[in-house]
Design a protein around this motif. Structure first.
Motif, PDB file in Angstrom:
ATOM      1  N   LYS A   1      -0.444  15.529 -59.122  1.00  0.00           N
ATOM      2  CA  LYS A   1       0.223  15.601 -57.818  1.00  0.00           C
ATOM      3  C   LYS A   1       1.268  16.716 -57.814  1.00  0.00           C
ATOM      4  CE  LYS A   1       2.960  12.765 -54.636  1.00  0.00           C
ATOM      5  NZ  LYS A   1       4.361  13.178 -54.825  1.00  0.00           N
ATOM      6  N   ILE A   2       2.141  16.710 -58.821  1.00  0.00           N
ATOM      7  CA  ILE A   2       3.212  17.713 -58.879  1.00  0.00           C
ATOM      8  C   ILE A   2       2.640  19.125 -58.992  1.00  0.00           C
ATOM      9  CG2 ILE A   2       5.135  18.554 -60.305  1.00  0.00           C
ATOM     10  CD1 ILE A   2       5.690  15.574 -60.995  1.00  0.00           C
ATOM     11  N   SER A   3       1.642  19.280 -59.859  1.00  0.00           N
ATOM     12  CA  SER A   3       1.035  20.615 -60.035  1.00  0.00           C
ATOM     13  C   SER A   3       0.406  21.110 -58.747  1.00  0.00           C
ATOM     14  CB  SER A   3      -0.048  20.588 -61.117  1.00  0.00           C
ATOM     15  OG  SER A   3       0.438  20.015 -62.287  1.00  0.00           O
TER      16      SER A   3
ATOM     17  N   ARG B   1       1.965  28.512 -36.593  1.00  0.00           N
ATOM     18  CA  ARG B   1       0.733  27.747 -36.501  1.00  0.00           C
ATOM     19  C   ARG B   1       0.013  27.668 -37.844  1.00  0.00           C
ATOM     20  NH1 ARG B   1      -3.417  29.871 -32.494  1.00  0.00           N
ATOM     21  NH2 ARG B   1      -1.912  31.500 -32.734  1.00  0.00           N
ATOM     22  N   ASN B   2       0.198  28.681 -38.649  1.00  0.00           N
ATOM     23  CA  ASN B   2      -0.531  28.723 -39.907  1.00  0.00           C
ATOM     24  C   ASN B   2       0.295  28.285 -41.110  1.00  0.00           C
ATOM     25  OD1 ASN B   2      -3.285  29.799 -39.312  1.00  0.00           O
ATOM     26  ND2 ASN B   2      -2.025  31.304 -38.259  1.00  0.00           N
ATOM     27  N   TRP B   3       1.515  27.843 -40.844  1.00  0.00           N
ATOM     28  CA  TRP B   3       2.399  27.402 -41.915  1.00  0.00           C
ATOM     29  C   TRP B   3       2.176  25.911 -42.136  1.00  0.00           C
ATOM     30  CZ3 TRP B   3       5.249  29.791 -45.489  1.00  0.00           C
ATOM     31  CH2 TRP B   3       6.219  29.042 -46.188  1.00  0.00           C
ATOM     32  N   LEU B   4       1.718  25.575 -43.336  1.00  0.00           N
ATOM     33  CA  LEU B   4       1.429  24.179 -43.642  1.00  0.00           C
ATOM     34  C   LEU B   4       2.709  23.388 -43.883  1.00  0.00           C
ATOM     35  CD1 LEU B   4      -0.766  22.027 -44.319  1.00  0.00           C
ATOM     36  CD2 LEU B   4      -0.554  22.768 -46.694  1.00  0.00           C
ATOM     37  N   GLY B   5       2.794  22.212 -43.278  1.00  0.00           N
ATOM     38  CA  GLY B   5       3.939  21.334 -43.510  1.00  0.00           C
ATOM     39  C   GLY B   5       5.163  21.786 -42.734  1.00  0.00           C
TER      40      GLY B   5
ATOM     41  N   GLU C   1       5.482  19.457 -50.061  1.00  0.00           N
ATOM     42  CA  GLU C   1       5.187  18.146 -50.655  1.00  0.00           C
ATOM     43  C   GLU C   1       4.197  17.426 -49.755  1.00  0.00           C
ATOM     44  OE1 GLU C   1       8.787  15.936 -51.439  1.00  0.00           O
ATOM     45  OE2 GLU C   1       9.764  17.777 -52.126  1.00  0.00           O
ATOM     46  N   PHE C   2       3.334  16.638 -50.393  1.00  0.00           N
ATOM     47  CA  PHE C   2       2.303  15.957 -49.619  1.00  0.00           C
ATOM     48  C   PHE C   2       2.882  15.051 -48.529  1.00  0.00           C
ATOM     49  CE2 PHE C   2      -0.455  16.532 -53.547  1.00  0.00           C
ATOM     50  CZ  PHE C   2      -1.107  17.615 -52.983  1.00  0.00           C
ATOM     51  N   ARG C   3       4.074  14.493 -48.811  1.00  0.00           N
ATOM     52  CA  ARG C   3       4.600  13.563 -47.803  1.00  0.00           C
ATOM     53  C   ARG C   3       4.955  14.268 -46.490  1.00  0.00           C
ATOM     54  NH1 ARG C   3       9.668  14.233 -47.247  1.00  0.00           N
ATOM     55  NH2 ARG C   3      10.618  15.319 -48.998  1.00  0.00           N
ATOM     56  N   GLN C   4       5.095  15.613 -46.522  1.00  0.00           N
ATOM     57  CA  GLN C   4       5.328  16.349 -45.269  1.00  0.00           C
ATOM     58  C   GLN C   4       4.153  16.195 -44.300  1.00  0.00           C
ATOM     59  OE1 GLN C   4       6.135  20.447 -46.292  1.00  0.00           O
ATOM     60  NE2 GLN C   4       7.891  19.889 -47.563  1.00  0.00           N
ATOM     61  N   MET C   5       2.991  15.864 -44.829  1.00  0.00           N
ATOM     62  CA  MET C   5       1.806  15.726 -43.981  1.00  0.00           C
ATOM     63  C   MET C   5       1.892  14.499 -43.072  1.00  0.00           C
ATOM     64  SD  MET C   5       0.003  18.362 -44.468  1.00  0.00           S
ATOM     65  CE  MET C   5      -1.436  17.907 -43.496  1.00  0.00           C
ATOM     66  N   GLU C   6       2.787  13.574 -43.413  1.00  0.00           N
ATOM     67  CA  GLU C   6       2.941  12.385 -42.568  1.00  0.00           C
ATOM     68  C   GLU C   6       3.433  12.759 -41.182  1.00  0.00           C
ATOM     69  OE1 GLU C   6       5.208   9.622 -44.969  1.00  0.00           O
ATOM     70  OE2 GLU C   6       3.564   9.664 -46.432  1.00  0.00           O
ATOM     71  N   GLU C   7       4.214  13.843 -41.109  1.00  0.00           N
ATOM     72  CA  GLU C   7       4.696  14.360 -39.827  1.00  0.00           C
ATOM     73  C   GLU C   7       3.543  14.713 -38.889  1.00  0.00           C
ATOM     74  OE1 GLU C   7       8.123  15.828 -38.935  1.00  0.00           O
ATOM     75  OE2 GLU C   7       8.643  14.115 -40.211  1.00  0.00           O
ATOM     76  N   VAL C   8       2.422  15.067 -39.449  1.00  0.00           N
ATOM     77  CA  VAL C   8       1.267  15.428 -38.634  1.00  0.00           C
ATOM     78  C   VAL C   8       0.166  14.374 -38.780  1.00  0.00           C
ATOM     79  CG1 VAL C   8       1.713  17.900 -38.460  1.00  0.00           C
ATOM     80  CG2 VAL C   8       0.458  17.035 -40.428  1.00  0.00           C
ATOM     81  N   GLY C   9       0.596  13.132 -39.020  1.00  0.00           N
ATOM     82  CA  GLY C   9      -0.323  11.999 -39.000  1.00  0.00           C
ATOM     83  C   GLY C   9      -1.350  11.957 -40.121  1.00  0.00           C
TER      84      GLY C   9
ATOM     85  N   SER D   1      -1.789  10.857 -44.162  1.00  0.00           N
ATOM     86  CA  SER D   1      -1.241  10.405 -45.442  1.00  0.00           C
ATOM     87  C   SER D   1      -2.073  11.015 -46.564  1.00  0.00           C
ATOM     88  CB  SER D   1      -1.225   8.873 -45.514  1.00  0.00           C
ATOM     89  OG  SER D   1      -2.458   8.388 -45.990  1.00  0.00           O
ATOM     90  N   VAL D   2      -1.389  11.434 -47.622  1.00  0.00           N
ATOM     91  CA  VAL D   2      -2.070  12.034 -48.767  1.00  0.00           C
ATOM     92  C   VAL D   2      -1.641  11.279 -50.021  1.00  0.00           C
ATOM     93  CG1 VAL D   2      -2.446  14.149 -50.098  1.00  0.00           C
ATOM     94  CG2 VAL D   2      -1.969  14.309 -47.652  1.00  0.00           C
ATOM     95  N   VAL D   3      -2.596  10.712 -50.733  1.00  0.00           N
ATOM     96  CA  VAL D   3      -2.267  10.030 -51.985  1.00  0.00           C
ATOM     97  C   VAL D   3      -3.141  10.585 -53.112  1.00  0.00           C
ATOM     98  CG1 VAL D   3      -1.466   7.872 -50.929  1.00  0.00           C
ATOM     99  CG2 VAL D   3      -3.881   8.135 -51.527  1.00  0.00           C
ATOM    100  N   VAL D   4      -2.595  10.537 -54.323  1.00  0.00           N
ATOM    101  CA  VAL D   4      -3.348  10.962 -55.499  1.00  0.00           C
ATOM    102  C   VAL D   4      -3.614   9.737 -56.362  1.00  0.00           C
ATOM    103  CG1 VAL D   4      -3.375  12.468 -57.532  1.00  0.00           C
ATOM    104  CG2 VAL D   4      -2.141  13.185 -55.475  1.00  0.00           C
ATOM    105  N   LYS D   5      -4.883   9.496 -56.679  1.00  0.00           N
ATOM    106  CA  LYS D   5      -5.236   8.374 -57.537  1.00  0.00           C
ATOM    107  C   LYS D   5      -6.255   8.812 -58.572  1.00  0.00           C
ATOM    108  CE  LYS D   5      -4.338   4.846 -54.032  1.00  0.00           C
ATOM    109  NZ  LYS D   5      -3.308   4.041 -54.707  1.00  0.00           N
ATOM    110  N   GLY D   6      -6.058   8.359 -59.793  1.00  0.00           N
ATOM    111  CA  GLY D   6      -6.908   8.805 -60.893  1.00  0.00           C
ATOM    112  C   GLY D   6      -8.101   7.900 -61.138  1.00  0.00           C
ATOM    113  N   GLY D   7      -9.062   8.444 -61.872  1.00  0.00           N
ATOM    114  CA  GLY D   7     -10.239   7.679 -62.251  1.00  0.00           C
ATOM    115  C   GLY D   7     -11.211   8.552 -63.024  1.00  0.00           C
ATOM    116  N   ASN D   8     -12.306   7.975 -63.413  1.00  0.00           N
ATOM    117  CA  ASN D   8     -13.384   8.780 -63.976  1.00  0.00           C
ATOM    118  C   ASN D   8     -14.737   8.176 -63.631  1.00  0.00           C
ATOM    119  OD1 ASN D   8     -12.070   7.033 -66.286  1.00  0.00           O
ATOM    120  ND2 ASN D   8     -14.236   7.251 -66.846  1.00  0.00           N
ATOM    121  N   VAL D   9     -15.621   9.045 -63.176  1.00  0.00           N
ATOM    122  CA  VAL D   9     -16.959   8.603 -62.787  1.00  0.00           C
ATOM    123  C   VAL D   9     -17.802   8.372 -64.025  1.00  0.00           C
ATOM    124  CG1 VAL D   9     -19.013   9.168 -61.441  1.00  0.00           C
ATOM    125  CG2 VAL D   9     -16.775   9.944 -60.657  1.00  0.00           C
TER     126      VAL D   9
END
Ligand code: GDP
Length: 264
Positions: free
Chosen positions: A179-181, A215-219, A227-235, A237-245
């Motif tokens: 997430k941080i990277s 218009r082209n500036w993200l967040g 930061e991903f949480r800035q995306m909440e302003e534009v409706g 949600s962004v979450v990071v979850k780990g796993g392996n297939v």
């Protein structure tokens, strides 16, 4: 006449196009196809490959409850129906990405986006930058969809799951570092895209230039980091979850099924 009307009614109810759809997006090699195959195998009796080559009809596995059906019991037809969804694989290859973005601009029944990344590849600059560029563009498309909406309420939310895959590999970054990277790398993409626009905007008037930049500036505005949480302003949600297939000790995709259940 009646049988035809009935047939059409049933077709409409069961038509796969009416099912909630999740888009699988991400750089090639991240594990999208592997996840699609796993999903198809999991619910073998109930799934089938639909006419569109990259779409499969899937069923939420046993043990996961769609959030819309917490108060229903198994066997209730509405409960069974709520467990069905479509997974749509999109080509990760750069030249084919318009495929995915086109789907974002005009999403019918898109309930969520699952952005796959190889958590081992983002430990290196090349993999990280490639993922960040793609992710930046996906998030910007979602932001534009929101800010460009005609109604004051905004369009229906399309949440994003960043699936940090291949955690079985010892070189893989743990999800919180993924997430941080990614946030850092997306900040860099944002900066270089803004610079690119400015450099190419010589012919534009100062005012147009400003509007275009915004218009082209993200967040959020400002020079701070993204930061991903800035995306909440534009409706969004962004979450990071780990796993392996895949992996020696078997698969672990529980976190992702949980997230899909929450959206259903
Ligand atoms: P796609 O391009 O995103 O569809 O990626 P694929 O599903 O084709 O996977 C790319 C490669 O990564 C394949 O060789 C897979 O076997 C491998 N792979 C996928 N998921 C995992 C995982 O969780 N762990 C490991 N170790 N390898 C994986």
């Amino acid at each position: 006449l009646l049988p035809i009307a009935l047939h059409q009614f049933i077709y409409r109810v069961q038509s796969p196009t009416a099912l909630p759809t999740f888009l699988l997006i991400g750089p090639s090699g991240a594990g999208k196809t592997a996840f699609l195959t796993l999903t198809e195998r999991n619910s073998a009796a109930q799934t089938h490959t639909s006419t569109a080559p990259l779409t499969i009809q899937a069923l939420l596995p046993e043990g996961f409850v769609p959030s819309s059906s917490h108060y229903r019991s198994a066997g209730d037809p509405a409960y069974e129906r709520a467990r069905r969804f479509l997974l749509l694989d999109t080509p990760g290859h750069g030249k084919l990405r318009h495929f995915a973005t086109a789907r974002l601009v005009n999403p019918s029944n898109v309930r969520g986006i699952i952005f796959f990344i190889d958590a081992a590849s983002v430990a290196e600059d090349t993999g990280l930058n490639e993922a960040a560029e793609y992710l930046h563009d996906v998030l910007l498309a979602l932001q534009k969809r929101y800010t460009g909406a005609k109604t004051s309420k905004g369009p229906k939310e399309i949440p994003v799951l960043i699936a940090a895959n291949k955690l079985d590999l010892f070189t893989a970054l743990p999800p919180h570092l993924v997430k941080i990277s990614l946030e850092k790398a997306v900040s860099e993409v944002r900066k270089s895209r803004a610079k690119g626009l400015k450099d190419s905007g010589v012919a534009m008037g100062a005012e147009e230039d400003m509007v275009d930049e915004e218009r082209n500036w993200l967040g959020e505005g400002g020079e701070g980091s993204f930061e991903f949480r800035q995306m909440e302003e534009v409706g969004t949600s962004v979450v990071v979850k780990g796993g392996n297939v895949l992996g020696g000790d078997g698969t672990d995709v529980k976190n992702w099924w949980d997230w899909i259940s929450e959206q259903l």
